[in-house]
Scaffold this motif. Sequence first.
Motif, PDB file in Angstrom:
ATOM      1  N   UNK A 115       0.831  -1.209   0.000  1.00 44.14           N
ATOM      2  CA  UNK A 115       0.000   0.000   0.000  1.00 44.14           C
ATOM      3  C   UNK A 115       0.862   1.253   0.000  1.00 44.14           C
ATOM      4  N   UNK A 116       0.301   2.342  -0.496  1.00 49.48           N
ATOM      5  CA  UNK A 116       1.031   3.617  -0.549  1.00 49.48           C
ATOM      6  C   UNK A 116       1.396   4.060   0.870  1.00 49.48           C
ATOM      7  N   UNK A 117       2.668   4.352   1.083  1.00 54.05           N
ATOM      8  CA  UNK A 117       3.103   4.806   2.402  1.00 54.05           C
ATOM      9  C   UNK A 117       4.139   5.927   2.307  1.00 54.05           C
ATOM     10  N   UNK A 118       4.112   6.634   1.182  1.00 56.75           N
ATOM     11  CA  UNK A 118       5.049   7.744   0.993  1.00 56.75           C
ATOM     12  C   UNK A 118       4.340   9.097   0.945  1.00 56.75           C
ATOM     13  N   UNK A 119       3.084   9.126   1.366  1.00 59.58           N
ATOM     14  CA  UNK A 119       2.310  10.356   1.217  1.00 59.58           C
ATOM     15  C   UNK A 119       2.902  11.519   2.005  1.00 59.58           C
ATOM     16  N   UNK A 120       3.364  11.249   3.217  1.00 58.07           N
ATOM     17  CA  UNK A 120       3.933  12.334   4.022  1.00 58.07           C
ATOM     18  C   UNK A 120       5.197  12.885   3.381  1.00 58.07           C
ATOM     19  N   UNK A 121       6.026  11.996   2.855  1.00 57.89           N
ATOM     20  CA  UNK A 121       7.232  12.434   2.152  1.00 57.89           C
ATOM     21  C   UNK A 121       6.869  13.290   0.948  1.00 57.89           C
ATOM     22  N   UNK A 122       5.888  12.843   0.181  1.00 55.75           N
ATOM     23  CA  UNK A 122       5.476  13.599  -1.008  1.00 55.75           C
ATOM     24  C   UNK A 122       4.895  14.956  -0.629  1.00 55.75           C
ATOM     25  N   UNK A 123       4.139  14.997   0.462  1.00 56.47           N
ATOM     26  CA  UNK A 123       3.610  16.282   0.929  1.00 56.47           C
ATOM     27  C   UNK A 123       4.752  17.231   1.279  1.00 56.47           C
ATOM     28  N   UNK A 124       5.766  16.700   1.957  1.00 56.10           N
ATOM     29  CA  UNK A 124       6.908  17.526   2.325  1.00 56.10           C
ATOM     30  C   UNK A 124       7.686  18.023   1.124  1.00 56.10           C
ATOM     31  N   UNK A 138      16.998  25.992   3.723  1.00 55.24           N
ATOM     32  CA  UNK A 138      15.585  26.376   3.634  1.00 55.24           C
ATOM     33  C   UNK A 138      14.730  25.162   3.265  1.00 55.24           C
ATOM     34  N   UNK A 139      15.214  24.398   2.299  1.00 51.13           N
ATOM     35  CA  UNK A 139      14.471  23.205   1.870  1.00 51.13           C
ATOM     36  C   UNK A 139      14.387  22.185   3.004  1.00 51.13           C
ATOM     37  N   UNK A 140      15.492  22.014   3.717  1.00 56.10           N
ATOM     38  CA  UNK A 140      15.513  21.041   4.811  1.00 56.10           C
ATOM     39  C   UNK A 140      14.584  21.475   5.949  1.00 56.10           C
ATOM     40  N   UNK A 141      14.527  22.778   6.215  1.00 60.23           N
ATOM     41  CA  UNK A 141      13.641  23.277   7.273  1.00 60.23           C
ATOM     42  C   UNK A 141      12.178  22.975   6.938  1.00 60.23           C
ATOM     43  N   UNK A 142      11.815  23.149   5.676  1.00 59.32           N
ATOM     44  CA  UNK A 142      10.432  22.866   5.264  1.00 59.32           C
ATOM     45  C   UNK A 142      10.158  21.366   5.317  1.00 59.32           C
ATOM     46  N   UNK A 143      11.076  20.587   4.765  1.00 54.97           N
ATOM     47  CA  UNK A 143      10.889  19.137   4.748  1.00 54.97           C
ATOM     48  C   UNK A 143      10.851  18.570   6.168  1.00 54.97           C
ATOM     49  N   UNK A 144      11.593  19.202   7.060  1.00 55.41           N
ATOM     50  CA  UNK A 144      11.641  18.751   8.443  1.00 55.41           C
ATOM     51  C   UNK A 144      10.296  18.830   9.158  1.00 55.41           C
ATOM     52  N   UNK A 157      16.928  14.945  -0.229  1.00 58.82           N
ATOM     53  CA  UNK A 157      17.423  16.218  -0.766  1.00 58.82           C
ATOM     54  C   UNK A 157      18.631  16.045  -1.680  1.00 58.82           C
ATOM     55  N   UNK A 158      19.129  14.812  -1.834  1.00 55.89           N
ATOM     56  CA  UNK A 158      20.145  14.568  -2.852  1.00 55.89           C
ATOM     57  C   UNK A 158      19.577  14.804  -4.248  1.00 55.89           C
ATOM     58  N   UNK A 159      18.250  14.742  -4.360  1.00 58.58           N
ATOM     59  CA  UNK A 159      17.603  14.976  -5.656  1.00 58.58           C
ATOM     60  C   UNK A 159      17.333  16.451  -5.920  1.00 58.58           C
ATOM     61  N   UNK A 160      17.714  17.315  -4.976  1.00 57.70           N
ATOM     62  CA  UNK A 160      17.567  18.760  -5.177  1.00 57.70           C
ATOM     63  C   UNK A 160      18.860  19.306  -5.760  1.00 57.70           C
ATOM     64  N   UNK A 161      18.759  19.894  -6.932  1.00 57.87           N
ATOM     65  CA  UNK A 161      19.940  20.371  -7.635  1.00 57.87           C
ATOM     66  C   UNK A 161      19.773  21.858  -7.972  1.00 57.87           C
ATOM     67  N   UNK A 162      20.809  22.424  -8.571  1.00 51.98           N
ATOM     68  CA  UNK A 162      20.746  23.830  -8.985  1.00 51.98           C
ATOM     69  C   UNK A 162      21.174  23.935 -10.436  1.00 51.98           C
ATOM     70  N   UNK A 163      20.501  24.844 -11.154  1.00 48.09           N
ATOM     71  CA  UNK A 163      20.968  25.219 -12.482  1.00 48.09           C
ATOM     72  C   UNK A 163      21.070  26.734 -12.530  1.00 48.09           C
ATOM     73  N   UNK A 164      21.204  27.287 -13.716  1.00 47.24           N
ATOM     74  CA  UNK A 164      21.407  28.734 -13.841  1.00 47.24           C
ATOM     75  C   UNK A 164      20.203  29.538 -13.374  1.00 47.24           C
TER      76      UNK A 164
END
Length: 252
Positions: A115-124, A138-144, A157-164
């Motif tokens: 069953x789906x059990x990643x809803x809280x992660x996805x909400x964050x 900032x991202x970690x504070x929100x996800x926390x 947050x390894x999937x959070x990257x930066x571009x130009x």
Amino acid sequence: MHLNFKKIGSGKPLVILHGLFGSADNWYSIAKELEKTYTLYLVDQRNHGDSPHADEWNYKVMVEDLKDLLDQEGLEKVYLMGHSMGGKTVMNFALQYPERVEKLIVADIAPRYYPVHHQTILEGLNAIDLKTIKSRKDADDILGQYVSELGIRQFLLKSLSRDSNGFVWKINLPVITKNINNVGEALESDKKYEGPTLFLAGENSNYIQQSDLSDMEEFFPNYEVEFISGAGHWLHAEQPNAVIEEVLKFLK
């Protein structure tokens, strides 16, 4: 689809697929040892890592993505390993294309429905406004506010990257959010994979249970299960040496 992958080492080919929200980078600690014996293909599945994004996201297309990669690399038969979502992908692949799989390793996932059990992660993750955050903190504070465990937040947050233009997600967050039900799908096939199959289970994880053994035997009659002491679901990160030992023992 041309998946992104990293090829390292020498020897017989061993293809490794990550789990949900992960990437090929998750397997570097394992790869340092395994590359001494095998040619490793560390793969980013679609909508993850540096592989392309697409609206269609299910095990049927992920199996075909993997077949395309093997065809592109001229790999007729490989050792195949996958963790969690990647484990479901490689199980489906072995049933569909058994002639392409020399041996199969499935890390902490069973053939059954989850069953789906990643809803809280996805909400964050969806609560992080990439247009307004100024830093990873900032991202970690929100996800926390949604995910209390620091280690899980660091992994996500390894999937959070930066571009130009600022911050971007490497994962295709909208498509994953919309299609999250697909990740837990049970194997549905009248086929079997008769080759040697190893299920690795985290001792402290509830993903593989005693009741799963009948499903394993139904689809993978030549299977065995090894429990990794002191490991949860992310067994390759928590107990890498034990995982390496079991993988090498099984493949040899």
